[in-house]
Scaffold this active site. Structure first.
Site, mmCIF file in Angstrom:
data_model
loop_
_atom_site.group_PDB
_atom_site.id
_atom_site.type_symbol
_atom_site.label_atom_id
_atom_site.label_comp_id
_atom_site.label_asym_id
_atom_site.label_seq_id
_atom_site.Cartn_x
_atom_site.Cartn_y
_atom_site.Cartn_z
ATOM 1 N N GLU A 1 42.650 -93.667 52.090
ATOM 2 C CA GLU A 1 43.563 -92.542 52.003
ATOM 3 C C GLU A 1 43.584 -91.739 53.293
ATOM 4 O OE1 GLU A 1 42.774 -91.573 47.292
ATOM 5 O OE2 GLU A 1 41.610 -90.521 48.821
ATOM 6 N N ALA B 1 24.956 -89.979 45.007
ATOM 7 C CA ALA B 1 24.983 -89.401 46.352
ATOM 8 C C ALA B 1 25.466 -87.948 46.402
ATOM 9 C CB ALA B 1 25.852 -90.266 47.275
ATOM 10 N N ASP C 1 38.377 -88.718 39.782
ATOM 11 C CA ASP C 1 39.117 -88.285 40.962
ATOM 12 C C ASP C 1 40.090 -89.318 41.492
ATOM 13 O OD1 ASP C 1 37.371 -90.105 41.931
ATOM 14 O OD2 ASP C 1 36.556 -88.834 43.506
#
Lengths: 352, 352
Positions: A65, A148, A236
């Site tokens: 993206e 993470a 997301d």
């Protein structure tokens, strides 16, 4: 005659190593708090930004993206990928870098790693939203998904919201143990939990930040009591959600940028006209955030270009006082701007 | 414990200086010819590419654009600005850099300056189009507009089409003189002309490559005789054209990618359904190019992402045999991909 780049041709570059130096020189909790302040400033002038949903290139394995935006003076964009299977080969699921340029000249003025910086800005954004939406005096957070992003979330909520009790759960117990170990000695009371139900017991805030690219149901409706704030970070992208639809139906939903969140966020499960509140309206004070003690508030976080812009802007401010960058010879800069070819020819090695 | 980036974290970077070394090591005419071959290969598999008009951010002074594309295996994008007033402050009108990444992992594998590379690919593209559209045996080219792109055009037409006579015109005569000087000793017979009318006398090909951001009329209808090929390079953004509309009405028009060219090219002056031919159809042989001796052919060049992709692909091939690149520590690469925070903490400087 050779080639010696002028100052105009050089672009400051922050490597991964220098980003880590900058974070340590600043202190990670202070970094998160200051970064949240930059994001808050930009959300206050939200209407000024040139906004567009990210430009995504999807493939079987993931997505690449570009996320551009501009406030009219500076222009910023982030390159970011999302490849869940990368970890099998020892690569990161998400890596990113960003560029800031001057609008008046189009010249880049900063190139920086953004894998670490995105982890920090995502956490700062979550904590900033919670400061406006979580119940007063919230101290206990369930943190579901201990990969993470988890430690960054924990420290941002400590620095910005005052969270000092964490309840960790991950399907991989080793991940929870590592998260607890990484956060040891930072003033957080940490409990490892055997499941999501146990993790949410007594929590004022629930943060979900799992990584699988699928429609998952990390939380079911019965787990979510009145008055809680949900910080849904992991859902997301299209096809990736974490919460059962019934939770969404009971919640007041706050989002960054609706045209993007309706495609990528938890609310991709809802009708296209389901009411949501843009977070910038809460931050500017024009619209109430939490309005009742037993209200369930939900921040459906997907990450928006303006937050990356704030992060780039913060980095530029930090670099004015820190030596942790290199200079890249990125821009061809002939003495005479119309004589690019001449510059190239003068750089030709002379025959011996 | 510190931080030592692994090979996975390092991305090859081609600076301006190294780009010039690569061009000289290859030889500029050979570089242009090979680059044209890469573009031609990609135009032959045009339908495979993920295509989108560039993502532009316009401001009063100029434009900043991102131009992404992908062939399913590699992903490439270019950052490019266009700021005509930049030259007043000693900056380039156009600067650019590009990135190539692997689609399967999303990891960048090349970052390169593209100011010089774009000048080369634009010229290679023009000459490639002319090879399919110009009259047989074309040797004389009028080159109108003698700025930063002019010498590249001249050498590409020499290397790919066989042009060996140039007729130069620019409103700034010093620009024409510099162009002639830069091209001296390369086997080109060069004439400086006092106006566009004089420049086009006896020309088989007319290349227009002027820089002003306005609707201009570099060529009027009476200057263009039958059988000529026009390579219109300068009209490449909304509000910027070079040719009188009447010329377009008499020409067979060839374009790169119609959704972009209709907004940016000379054909922004025409109706949205005016017939044009996509160049890839000519290159694959599915559609004829020039079909009559007295036909006027027009390549309405605006520059498309696939050409930048070809240029990035060519650079990667060259770098497999040349040492002219650096390695940037751009990608955070923890030993354990889920432990980004741990990597950051282990990099913390120890107290003395």
């Amino acid at each position: 005659m050779g080639y010696a780049p002028s100052e105009l041709a050089l672009v400051p570059f922050v490597s991964v190593e220098n980003m880590m130096r900058i974070v340590h020189a600043t202190g990670i909790e202070r970094f998160l708090a200051e970064l949240a302040r930059y994001i808050e400033e930009d959300f206050r002038r939200w209407e000024l930004f040139d906004k567009t949903p990210r430009v995504a290139s999807h493939s079987r394995e993931g997505v690449i993206e570009l996320m551009p935006t501009s406030d009219g003076e500076a222009y910023g964009f982030k390159y970011v990928n999302g490849h869940p299977k990368n970890t099998r080969e020892g690569r990161q699921t998400v890596t990113a870098f960003g560029v800031m340029a001057e609008v008046d000249t189009g010249y880049p003025v900063l190139i920086t790693e953004m894998t670490i910086l995105t982890a920090l800005r995502t956490a700062a954004m979550s904590a900033l939203a919670a400061r406006h939406l979580a119940p007063d005096g919230a101290r206990t957070m369930a943190l579901i998904g201990n990969g993470a992003q988890s430690e960054f979330q924990a420290l941002a909520f400590k620095a910005l919201v005052g969270v000092d009790r964490l309840r960790l759960y991950d399907i991989d117990r080793a991940a929870s143990r590592r998260c607890a170990r990484n956060l040891a000695g930072r003033g957080l009371d940490i409990t490892l939990c055997g499941g999501p139900q146990e993790a949410v017991e007594g929590a004022d805030i629930i943060t979900t930040v799992t990584a699988d690219k699928q429609y998952a149901t990390i939380l079911t409706d019965n787990m979510v009591g009145p008055g809680i704030h949900i910080n849904a970070v992991g859902g997301d992208c299209p096809g990736k959600t974490e919460l059962h639809r019934d939770i969404l139906m009971r919640s007041s939903i706050f989002v960054e940028y609706p045209p993007q969140t309706r495609v990528e966020g938890e609310i991709q499960q809802l009708a296209a006209d389901h009411p949501v509140t843009e977070l910038w309206r809460v931050i500017t004070g024009g619209t109430p955030g939490r309005s009742a003690r037993d209200e369930i508030t939900l921040f459906d976080s997907v990450g928006f270009a303006v937050e990356d812009f704030s992060a780039l802007r913060y980095m530029r401010a930090l670099l004015s006082g820190l030596p942790y960058f290199d200079k890249l010879d990125l821009l061809a800069d002939p003495d005479d701007p119309r004589d690019l070819f001449g510059m190239l020819m003068r750089a030709q090695p002379q025959a011996a």
